[in-house]
Design an enzyme around this catalytic site. Structure first.
Site, PDB file in Angstrom:
ATOM      1  N   HIS A   6      -1.328  -1.245  -4.184  1.00  0.00           N
ATOM      2  CA  HIS A   6      -2.587  -0.914  -3.508  1.00  0.00           C
ATOM      3  C   HIS A   6      -2.641   0.595  -3.261  1.00  0.00           C
ATOM      4  O   HIS A   6      -1.746   1.168  -2.643  1.00  0.00           O
ATOM      5  CB  HIS A   6      -2.644  -1.679  -2.189  1.00  0.00           C
TER       6      HIS A   6
ATOM      7  N   ASP B  84      -4.855   3.620  -1.654  1.00  0.00           N
ATOM      8  CA  ASP B  84      -5.927   3.937  -0.706  1.00  0.00           C
ATOM      9  C   ASP B  84      -6.459   5.338  -0.961  1.00  0.00           C
ATOM     10  O   ASP B  84      -5.733   6.318  -0.800  1.00  0.00           O
ATOM     11  CB  ASP B  84      -5.394   3.841   0.728  1.00  0.00           C
TER      12      ASP B  84
ATOM     13  N   GLY C 193       1.164  -2.137   4.120  1.00  0.00           N
ATOM     14  CA  GLY C 193       1.677  -0.785   3.971  1.00  0.00           C
ATOM     15  C   GLY C 193       2.927  -0.588   4.793  1.00  0.00           C
ATOM     16  O   GLY C 193       4.056  -0.703   4.288  1.00  0.00           O
ATOM     17  N   SER C 194       2.741  -0.325   6.089  1.00  0.00           N
ATOM     18  CA  SER C 194       3.901  -0.004   6.929  1.00  0.00           C
ATOM     19  C   SER C 194       4.901  -1.155   6.989  1.00  0.00           C
ATOM     20  O   SER C 194       6.114  -0.926   6.972  1.00  0.00           O
ATOM     21  CB  SER C 194       3.451   0.420   8.325  1.00  0.00           C
TER      22      SER C 194
ATOM     23  N   ASP D 298      -6.494  -6.509   4.551  1.00  0.00           N
ATOM     24  CA  ASP D 298      -5.835  -5.195   4.542  1.00  0.00           C
ATOM     25  C   ASP D 298      -5.832  -4.637   5.959  1.00  0.00           C
ATOM     26  O   ASP D 298      -6.892  -4.434   6.555  1.00  0.00           O
ATOM     27  CB  ASP D 298      -6.624  -4.280   3.597  1.00  0.00           C
ATOM     28  N   GLY D 299      -4.618  -4.398   6.467  1.00  0.00           N
ATOM     29  CA  GLY D 299      -4.481  -3.784   7.788  1.00  0.00           C
ATOM     30  C   GLY D 299      -3.666  -4.628   8.741  1.00  0.00           C
ATOM     31  O   GLY D 299      -4.066  -5.741   9.076  1.00  0.00           O
TER      32      GLY D 299
ATOM     33  N   GLY E 150      -8.683   3.838   7.450  1.00  0.00           N
ATOM     34  CA  GLY E 150      -8.355   5.247   7.657  1.00  0.00           C
ATOM     35  C   GLY E 150      -6.878   5.522   7.833  1.00  0.00           C
ATOM     36  O   GLY E 150      -6.398   6.565   7.396  1.00  0.00           O
TER      37      GLY E 150
ATOM     38  N   GLY F 215      -2.668   3.813   8.228  1.00  0.00           N
ATOM     39  CA  GLY F 215      -1.699   2.731   8.235  1.00  0.00           C
ATOM     40  C   GLY F 215      -1.133   2.550   9.634  1.00  0.00           C
ATOM     41  O   GLY F 215      -1.358   3.380  10.525  1.00  0.00           O
TER      42      GLY F 215
ATOM     43  N   MET G 195     -11.327  -6.044   5.987  1.00  0.00           N
ATOM     44  CA  MET G 195     -10.445  -5.110   6.703  1.00  0.00           C
ATOM     45  C   MET G 195     -10.031  -5.732   8.036  1.00  0.00           C
ATOM     46  O   MET G 195     -10.881  -6.171   8.818  1.00  0.00           O
ATOM     47  CB  MET G 195     -11.153  -3.781   6.965  1.00  0.00           C
TER      48      MET G 195
ATOM     49  N   MET H  29     -12.204   4.403  -0.059  1.00  0.00           N
ATOM     50  CA  MET H  29     -12.814   4.625   1.259  1.00  0.00           C
ATOM     51  C   MET H  29     -13.496   5.981   1.191  1.00  0.00           C
ATOM     52  O   MET H  29     -13.066   6.950   1.817  1.00  0.00           O
ATOM     53  CB  MET H  29     -11.732   4.570   2.346  1.00  0.00           C
TER      54      MET H  29
ATOM     55  N   MET I 284      -9.104   8.123   0.211  1.00  0.00           N
ATOM     56  CA  MET I 284      -9.904   8.481   1.394  1.00  0.00           C
ATOM     57  C   MET I 284     -10.440   9.891   1.240  1.00  0.00           C
ATOM     58  O   MET I 284      -9.710  10.786   0.789  1.00  0.00           O
ATOM     59  CB  MET I 284      -9.037   8.434   2.650  1.00  0.00           C
TER      60      MET I 284
ATOM     61  N   HIS J   6      -8.512   1.061  -3.605  1.00  0.00           N
ATOM     62  CA  HIS J   6      -9.407   0.835  -2.466  1.00  0.00           C
ATOM     63  C   HIS J   6     -10.089   2.156  -2.132  1.00  0.00           C
ATOM     64  O   HIS J   6      -9.460   3.050  -1.559  1.00  0.00           O
ATOM     65  CB  HIS J   6      -8.543   0.307  -1.302  1.00  0.00           C
TER      66      HIS J   6
ATOM     67  N   SER K 110       0.838  -1.201   0.000  1.00  0.00           N
ATOM     68  CA  SER K 110       0.000   0.000   0.000  1.00  0.00           C
ATOM     69  C   SER K 110       0.869   1.245   0.000  1.00  0.00           C
ATOM     70  O   SER K 110       1.720   1.428   0.882  1.00  0.00           O
ATOM     71  CB  SER K 110      -0.885   0.012   1.249  1.00  0.00           C
TER      72      SER K 110
HETATM   73  C1  DX5 Z   1      -6.106   1.521   5.868  1.00  0.00           C
HETATM   74  C2  DX5 Z   1      -5.719   1.185   4.462  1.00  0.00           C
HETATM   75  C3  DX5 Z   1      -4.595   0.247   4.332  1.00  0.00           C
HETATM   76  C4  DX5 Z   1      -3.303   0.724   4.963  1.00  0.00           C
HETATM   77  C5  DX5 Z   1      -2.716  -0.477   5.589  1.00  0.00           C
HETATM   78  O1  DX5 Z   1      -7.324   2.134   5.868  1.00  0.00           O
HETATM   79  O2  DX5 Z   1      -6.817   0.605   3.772  1.00  0.00           O
HETATM   80  O3  DX5 Z   1      -4.381  -0.173   2.991  1.00  0.00           O
HETATM   81  O4  DX5 Z   1      -2.385   1.272   4.061  1.00  0.00           O
HETATM   82  O5  DX5 Z   1      -1.608  -0.092   6.324  1.00  0.00           O
HETATM   83  P1  DX5 Z   1      -0.826  -1.103   7.267  1.00  0.00           P
HETATM   84  O6  DX5 Z   1      -0.388  -2.260   6.404  1.00  0.00           O
HETATM   85  O7  DX5 Z   1       0.278  -0.278   7.798  1.00  0.00           O
HETATM   86  O8  DX5 Z   1      -1.792  -1.566   8.328  1.00  0.00           O
HETATM   87 ZN    ZN Z   2      -6.414  -0.264   1.785  1.00  0.00          ZN
END
Ligand code: DX5
Ligand code: ZN
Length: 218
Positions: A32, A34, A198-199, A176-177, A143, A145, A138, A67, A36, A65, A7
Site C-alpha cells: 500500500h 500513500d 502501517g505502524s 485503512d487506519g 494524513g 499513520g 478510512m 490523497m 499525499m 492510495h 503501508s
Molecule cells: C493514512 C494512510 C494509511 C496509513 C495507515 O492516511 O492512508 O495508509 O499508513 O497507518 P496506520 O496503519 O499506522 O494507521
Molecule cells: Zn492509505
C-alpha cells in the site's frame, strides 16, 4: 481469507527496497502506497518517482492510495508508473470528475477504487459503485499513520456491503487506519476483505505472524 496490504508510510524511506522485500518475505499480499499532496491532507509523502522505483523491485500488486486534490490530473500517470489498484477520494473532486477518473483508470488496464473519509456517508459511494473494483473505508482521518482506529466506521462497511450485494457483488471492501492485532478481527467480521496496516505491521515483533493473523478467516 482476507488480504493484507502493509503501508510503506511507516517504512524506512532510506531503505525502501529492503522493506518491500521484507513485506514479500513475510507473505503479505499487496504493498500500500500513500500519496499525499499537503492540500487534500495536511501531510506530504511520496509520488510518481517512488511508485516507478517500487515497480522495478517487486512483483507484488501496488495498491496506490491517492490523497490528493483533483486526482484526475494524475491518474493516468500513476497507472503508467505501475499501480495495480488506484484509489481516489470521493471528497477530492466533483462527482463527474471522480467518475471520469475511475473510467480512465480501468481503460488503462488498472483496477479502480474510491475512498471515503470517516465523515463521508456510505451513500456518497452510490454513484460510483458499478465503476469500482474496491471501496476503501478510512478508519482514521487520512494524513498520518499511527492514529487510533475508529470503530464507528464498521456500520459504514456493513452498509456498503449491502449496497454492493445488488449493484456490484465482486467489488472488494478495504479498511485503512489503526488496523492492528486488536482491531483486525472486527474489520473482517464487518466485511473488510483487504486490510491496510502501517505502524502495526512495521512494529510487530513477528511480522509474518501478524500477516497470518490478518489473513486468517477470523
Ligand atoms: C493514512 C494512510 C494509511 C496509513 C495507515 O492516511 O492512508 O495508509 O499508513 O497507518 P496506520 O496503519 O499506522 O494507521
Ligand atoms: Zn492509505
Amino acid at each position: 481469507m482476507a488480504l493484507i496490504a502493509p503501508s510503506i508510510l511507516s517504512a524506512d524511506f532510506a531503505n525502501l527496497e529492503r522493506d518491500i522485500h521484507d513485506i514479500e518475505k513475510n507473505g503479505a499480499d499487496w504493498v500500500h502506497v500513500d500519496v499525499m499532496d499537503g492540500v487534500f491532507v495536511p501531510n506530504i509523502s511520496v509520488g510518481l518517482p517512488v511508485v516507478r522505483s517500487l515497480r522495478k523491485v517487486t512483483k507484488l500488486p501496488l495498491d496506490v492510495h491517492l490523497m490528493i486534490t483533483k486526482p484526475i490530473r494524475y491518474t493516468g500517470e500513476f497507472v503508467r508508473a505501475g499501480a495495480d489498484m488506484l484509489t481516489v477520494h470521493v471528497e477530492a473532486d466533483t462527482e463527474e470528475n471522480t467518475l471520469a477518473c475511475l473510467k480512465e483508470i480501468r481503460a488503462l488496464g488498472c483496477r479502480a477504487a474510491i475512498s471515503l473519509k470517516p465523515g463521508t456517508p456510505a451513500e456518497a459511494a452510490r454513484p460510483f459503485l458499478p465503476w469500482c473494483d474496491m471501496i476503501l473505508v478510512m478508519t482514521v482521518e487520512p494524513g498520518f499513520g499511527g492514529q487510533k482506529f475508529m470503530a464507528d466506521q464498521m456500520a459504514k462497511l456493513r452498509a456498503l456491503r449491502e449496497m454492493l450485494r445488488e449493484e456490484n457483488p465482486g467489488c472488494l471492501l478495504q479498511v485503512d487506519g489503526g488496523v492492528d492485532p486488536q482491531t483486525c478481527g472486527v474489520c473482517k467480521e464487518n466485511g473488510a476483505q483487504v486490510l491496510v496496516a502501517g505502524s502495526a505491521y512495521f512494529r510487530a515483533p513477528d511480522r509474518a505472524a501478524f500477516v497470518r493473523q490478518v489473513q486468517a478467516e477470523k
